[in-house]
Design a protein around this motif. Structure first.
Motif, PDB file in Angstrom:
ATOM      1  N   GLU A 234       0.840  -1.211   0.000  1.00 46.94           N
ATOM      2  CA  GLU A 234       0.000   0.000   0.000  1.00 46.94           C
ATOM      3  C   GLU A 234       0.867   1.250   0.000  1.00 46.94           C
ATOM      4  OE1 GLU A 234      -3.448   0.171   0.047  1.00 46.94           O
ATOM      5  OE2 GLU A 234      -3.360  -1.996  -0.361  1.00 46.94           O
ATOM      6  N   GLU A 235       1.879   1.233   0.845  1.00 45.13           N
ATOM      7  CA  GLU A 235       2.697   2.439   1.012  1.00 45.13           C
ATOM      8  C   GLU A 235       3.707   2.615  -0.128  1.00 45.13           C
ATOM      9  OE1 GLU A 235       4.776  -0.238   4.240  1.00 45.13           O
ATOM     10  OE2 GLU A 235       5.485   1.839   4.453  1.00 45.13           O
ATOM     11  N   ALA A 236       4.228   3.831  -0.259  1.00 45.70           N
ATOM     12  CA  ALA A 236       5.249   4.104  -1.273  1.00 45.70           C
ATOM     13  C   ALA A 236       6.622   3.700  -0.751  1.00 45.70           C
ATOM     14  CB  ALA A 236       5.252   5.589  -1.619  1.00 45.70           C
ATOM     15  N   VAL A 237       7.383   2.982  -1.574  1.00 45.77           N
ATOM     16  CA  VAL A 237       8.781   2.690  -1.237  1.00 45.77           C
ATOM     17  C   VAL A 237       9.662   3.221  -2.372  1.00 45.77           C
ATOM     18  CG1 VAL A 237       8.137   0.614   0.069  1.00 45.77           C
ATOM     19  CG2 VAL A 237       8.840   0.407  -2.324  1.00 45.77           C
ATOM     20  N   ASP A 238      10.990   3.216  -2.155  1.00 47.50           N
ATOM     21  CA  ASP A 238      11.908   3.775  -3.148  1.00 47.50           C
ATOM     22  C   ASP A 238      12.672   2.697  -3.920  1.00 47.50           C
ATOM     23  OD1 ASP A 238      11.279   6.395  -2.183  1.00 47.50           O
ATOM     24  OD2 ASP A 238      12.556   5.957  -0.460  1.00 47.50           O
ATOM     25  N   LEU A 239      13.056   1.645  -3.216  1.00 44.90           N
ATOM     26  CA  LEU A 239      13.804   0.553  -3.844  1.00 44.90           C
ATOM     27  C   LEU A 239      13.080  -0.751  -3.550  1.00 44.90           C
ATOM     28  CD1 LEU A 239      17.453   1.490  -2.738  1.00 44.90           C
ATOM     29  CD2 LEU A 239      16.376   2.001  -4.939  1.00 44.90           C
ATOM     30  N   ILE A 240      12.963  -1.594  -4.585  1.00 45.54           N
ATOM     31  CA  ILE A 240      12.223  -2.855  -4.443  1.00 45.54           C
ATOM     32  C   ILE A 240      13.084  -3.998  -4.973  1.00 45.54           C
ATOM     33  CG2 ILE A 240      10.166  -4.147  -5.141  1.00 45.54           C
ATOM     34  CD1 ILE A 240       9.245  -1.072  -6.034  1.00 45.54           C
ATOM     35  N   TYR A 241      13.406  -4.944  -4.126  1.00 46.99           N
ATOM     36  CA  TYR A 241      14.130  -6.135  -4.575  1.00 46.99           C
ATOM     37  C   TYR A 241      13.122  -7.201  -4.973  1.00 46.99           C
ATOM     38  CZ  TYR A 241      18.430  -4.193  -2.616  1.00 46.99           C
ATOM     39  OH  TYR A 241      19.528  -3.391  -2.348  1.00 46.99           O
ATOM     40  N   LEU A 242      13.256  -7.713  -6.183  1.00 45.89           N
ATOM     41  CA  LEU A 242      12.445  -8.844  -6.630  1.00 45.89           C
ATOM     42  C   LEU A 242      13.376  -9.885  -7.236  1.00 45.89           C
ATOM     43  CD1 LEU A 242       9.425  -7.089  -8.466  1.00 45.89           C
ATOM     44  CD2 LEU A 242       9.441  -8.060  -6.148  1.00 45.89           C
ATOM     45  N   CYS A 243      13.015 -11.153  -7.127  1.00 48.63           N
ATOM     46  CA  CYS A 243      13.849 -12.234  -7.679  1.00 48.63           C
ATOM     47  C   CYS A 243      12.934 -13.297  -8.268  1.00 48.63           C
ATOM     48  CB  CYS A 243      14.722 -12.822  -6.570  1.00 48.63           C
ATOM     49  SG  CYS A 243      15.651 -14.302  -7.055  1.00 48.63           S
ATOM     50  N   PHE A 244      12.970 -13.445  -9.595  1.00 48.49           N
ATOM     51  CA  PHE A 244      12.180 -14.476 -10.288  1.00 48.49           C
ATOM     52  C   PHE A 244      12.976 -15.065 -11.444  1.00 48.49           C
ATOM     53  CE2 PHE A 244       8.855 -11.624  -8.569  1.00 48.49           C
ATOM     54  CZ  PHE A 244       8.249 -12.520  -7.715  1.00 48.49           C
ATOM     55  N   PRO A 245      12.987 -16.397 -11.611  1.00 52.06           N
ATOM     56  CA  PRO A 245      12.534 -17.433 -10.691  1.00 52.06           C
ATOM     57  C   PRO A 245      13.159 -17.214  -9.321  1.00 52.06           C
ATOM     58  CG  PRO A 245      13.202 -18.412 -12.789  1.00 52.06           C
ATOM     59  CD  PRO A 245      13.585 -16.972 -12.838  1.00 52.06           C
ATOM     60  N   ASN A 246      12.354 -17.407  -8.289  1.00 52.06           N
ATOM     61  CA  ASN A 246      12.747 -17.002  -6.954  1.00 52.06           C
ATOM     62  C   ASN A 246      13.702 -17.978  -6.265  1.00 52.06           C
ATOM     63  OD1 ASN A 246      11.939 -16.899  -3.726  1.00 52.06           O
ATOM     64  ND2 ASN A 246      11.992 -14.903  -4.725  1.00 52.06           N
ATOM     65  N   ASN A 247      14.649 -17.401  -5.562  1.00 52.41           N
ATOM     66  CA  ASN A 247      15.449 -18.106  -4.573  1.00 52.41           C
ATOM     67  C   ASN A 247      14.974 -17.588  -3.221  1.00 52.41           C
ATOM     68  OD1 ASN A 247      17.397 -19.337  -3.017  1.00 52.41           O
ATOM     69  ND2 ASN A 247      19.031 -17.947  -3.603  1.00 52.41           N
ATOM     70  N   PRO A 248      14.434 -18.392  -2.343  1.00 57.47           N
ATOM     71  CA  PRO A 248      14.484 -19.859  -2.301  1.00 57.47           C
ATOM     72  C   PRO A 248      13.236 -20.587  -2.819  1.00 57.47           C
ATOM     73  CG  PRO A 248      13.764 -19.033  -0.182  1.00 57.47           C
ATOM     74  CD  PRO A 248      13.968 -17.828  -1.069  1.00 57.47           C
ATOM     75  N   THR A 249      12.148 -19.902  -3.162  1.00 61.24           N
ATOM     76  CA  THR A 249      10.886 -20.636  -3.360  1.00 61.24           C
ATOM     77  C   THR A 249      10.738 -21.298  -4.722  1.00 61.24           C
ATOM     78  OG1 THR A 249       9.591 -18.797  -4.286  1.00 61.24           O
ATOM     79  CG2 THR A 249       9.713 -18.938  -1.876  1.00 61.24           C
ATOM     80  N   GLY A 250      11.493 -20.798  -5.745  1.00 66.14           N
ATOM     81  CA  GLY A 250      11.313 -21.332  -7.095  1.00 66.14           C
ATOM     82  C   GLY A 250      10.073 -20.801  -7.794  1.00 66.14           C
ATOM     83  N   ALA A 251       9.309 -19.928  -7.140  1.00 67.84           N
ATOM     84  CA  ALA A 251       8.105 -19.365  -7.773  1.00 67.84           C
ATOM     85  C   ALA A 251       8.474 -18.406  -8.892  1.00 67.84           C
ATOM     86  CB  ALA A 251       7.271 -18.639  -6.717  1.00 67.84           C
ATOM     87  N   CYS A 252       7.601 -18.302  -9.894  1.00 67.06           N
ATOM     88  CA  CYS A 252       7.798 -17.348 -10.983  1.00 67.06           C
ATOM     89  C   CYS A 252       6.625 -16.369 -11.006  1.00 67.06           C
ATOM     90  CB  CYS A 252       7.863 -18.065 -12.328  1.00 67.06           C
ATOM     91  SG  CYS A 252       9.397 -18.967 -12.549  1.00 67.06           S
ATOM     92  N   ALA A 253       6.900 -15.125 -11.410  1.00 62.14           N
ATOM     93  CA  ALA A 253       5.833 -14.133 -11.543  1.00 62.14           C
ATOM     94  C   ALA A 253       5.304 -14.180 -12.969  1.00 62.14           C
ATOM     95  CB  ALA A 253       6.366 -12.748 -11.221  1.00 62.14           C
TER      96      ALA A 253
END
Lengths: 408, 408
Positions: free
Chosen positions: B173-192
């Protein structure tokens, strides 16, 4: 809204080597038939030693087998390399350095640039002038300076290396927290004596300061009386970090391997005045932000400590030092006042007037490219640097041309 | 008096892998005859591809000649590699990435750890939970968090990946400045999905935030509909940096090569609200604190883009994905709820109760070592990770043992 680290805005654009390139390119266009000899560059030119190539080849072959494959290694470097460094670079000079105090990395530029991170943003920093610009720029980025005013950053303490002190500065009157020193020096080629380094170590211990000692050019020292390591000085294990590299001794500028020594007796302080181990702090930084040096490259680096490797390194560095001797002799005979060139691959030459004017004169009259001293800092003005990293043919040609131009 | 960067004092000791090692060692001492199979590790096991070895061998031989010797190269990487990346990794997916937007480095750990340096210390940072710890720790070191309270740092925004959202968090909901995303994900293996990433890109553009997109596991995506790069999403060139690596596709975890993409349309702001090019800012950081990747290693990396190299990488990643399929099938048949393993080399498995209790049970009953989810963050509790990076023999043995233990 993503905002930048505004300390970066204080950085001066690094005009030195792009300025040189621009002037050289313009000259080449205007004088297409004039051969140009580059004598300014600090990069090695001779082939990678055979022992190193063989060791890398073998390691790459190992990597092709399931049993010999190496994935993530220890971030601090493999034991075979850390042990070889301790045994060969330190023990023979009477320095007891443990493998656990050695952190292998992919370059001294990275290490000497990253080290400031583990210290307080409010640390008072002393840096030499002239200087390798990485020490300065990384502290600007880290927020330890004010603005640049007339070529100097507010907040830094400049250690002036001048003809008057033989290009080896003494400790300042005031207390500082971090001190960058580099011997044999880049760019001047000057070396500090044992007594001079003892003065620095005593100063650092008195002030609980830490010396960041860059010994990247140690392999060119020919006088056994000249200290090879800061740890040859009594008390240094309690106040100094040392940076070394395989770039200049083994020609690894394009192969990439270096190391940093952080003794267990070295401490800094938290704001409550409690001692904190710098070895542990650096280990935390190194393991969090770095994933180790390429395994084949570490094998290549370790090979220089074999009997054959030591011979090859000696031959390689002797070759450059013969270049340095030719340059030093020629310039001295022409009446120039020179430092360096006897225990370092750089000759730092005094001139009257502007170093950029001299650069232009040298280029236009002879086709030789030098490095103007002003590019390394305020105290570099009135000097230029010639580098011994070149082929013998180029060095001899350059000296003949210089003699023709400057000879009586 | 030298003082430390006190942000380091906030760091939690990284107990995960040392805790695992301690428990495994104790078990091994008490059960000397029990074979142990390590299924928790994120490091590759198969040999370095032949094309890479050949390219490195050739480059090392070149380095043995005066004409083929390579000293300092461009800090950003050689053109041959940057061009091959743009042409092969991006063009075929419809992403127009220029070589000048690619920065070659010695590892994604370094890049994803160093990137925060160029942003303001006051940046509000969002990180996934569970997470690759480097994103968190480097921001702690950089002063962007408060203390750690019950496993979470004050000041960070945690993006929870849970069974409820299919392990792909939505923008906060809130505003952030930097966003870390990882896909395919470590550790879950999920993909966006494309739609999920579009939501993130829209959020980032709306808030002038920057997405730090870690795509280290892209080579394991088998579904062509799954986005391979953040730049497949409209508007991403204005709000995203992407990290990639040769570690997992070509088995370079011990050879070391990676790269970061910083598009020219990406800007952040100074305190006066002026736009600043992130490509130029990162270039300043990269050239000041890094000296380029080993030339032979860059040649080795470039070789994977040859027709033969592409085949070898496909064979290599297919092998691990077959392991992943075996793991996924076995665990699903046993009634476990699993994510990952279809477009990623990790299988993230849901369990009831404590992940450390499950770790102990698995170890003591079968001799298999997994990674307990709690080690990756609060939301990792109630899960464990199995890795496909292993020999076929070990994977099959492990699955047989698990079936014997958990089967009805």
């Amino acid at each position: 809204m993503a905002q930048i680290n505004e300390n970066y805005s204080k950085l001066q654009a690094s005009y030195l080597f792009s300025d040189i390139a621009k002037r050289v390119n313009r000259f080449a266009e205007e004088n297409p038939d004039q051969p140009i000899i580059k004598m300014g560059i600090g990069d090695v030119t001779e082939p990678l030693p055979e022992v190193c190539r063989k060791a890398i080849h073998d390691a790459v072959d190992e990597m092709g087998t399931r049993t010999g494959f190496h994935g993530y290694g220890p971030e601090q470097g493999y034991a075979f390399l850390r042990e070889a460094i301790a045994e060969n670079d330190y023990s023979p000079r009477g320095c007891e350095i443990k493998p656990s105090e050695i952190f292998v990395s992919d370059g001294s530029k990275c290490d000497s640039g990253n080290i400031q991170e583990i210290f307080s943003e409010s640390a008072k920093v002393a840096i030499p002038d002239p200087v390798y610009p990485v020490y300065v720029d990384t502290n600007v980025m880290g927020g330890r300076t004010g603005q640049n005013v007339n070529g100097r950053y507010e907040g830094l303490v400049y250690l002036e290396s001048t003809p008057d002190n033989g290009y080896v500065p003494s400790p300042p009157e005031e207390a500082v927290d971090l001190i960058y020193l580099c011997f044999p020096n880049n760019p001047t080629g000057a070396c500090a004596t044992r007594e001079q380094l003892q003065e620095w170590v005593d100063y650092a211990r008195r002030n609980k300061a830490i010396i960041l000692y860059d010994a990247a050019y140690v392999a060119f020292i020919r006088d056994p009386e000249v200290p090879h390591s800061i740890y040859e000085i009594g008390g240094a294990r309690e106040c100094a970090i040392e940076f070394r590299s395989f770039s200049k001794n083994a020609g690894f500028t394009g192969t990439r391997c270096a190391f940093t020594v952080v003794p267990e007796e070295l401490f800094a302080y938290d704001s409550a005045g409690e001692k904190v181990s710098i070895n542990k702090l650096w280990n935390r930084r190194h393991t969090t932000k770095f994933n180790g040096v390429s395994y084949p490259v570490q094998r290549g680096a370790a090979a220089i400590y074999s009997p054959e490797g030591k011979k090859e390194v000696k031959t390689l560095t002797d070759f450059y030092m013969e270049n340095a001797a030719i340059i030093h002799k020629t310039m001295t005979e022409l009446g120039f006042s020179c430092v360096g060139g006897t225990n370092a691959p750089y000759v730092w030459i005094k001139i009257d007037g502007s170093s950029w004017d001299f650069f232009d004169e040298l280029l236009h009259k002879t086709g030789i490219v030098c490095t103007p001293g002003a590019g390394f800092g305020t105290c570099g003005e009135g000097h230029f640097r010639l580098s011994a990293f070149n082929t013998r043919e180029n060095v001899e040609k350059a000296m003949t041309l210089i003699k023709e131009h400057f000879g009586k």
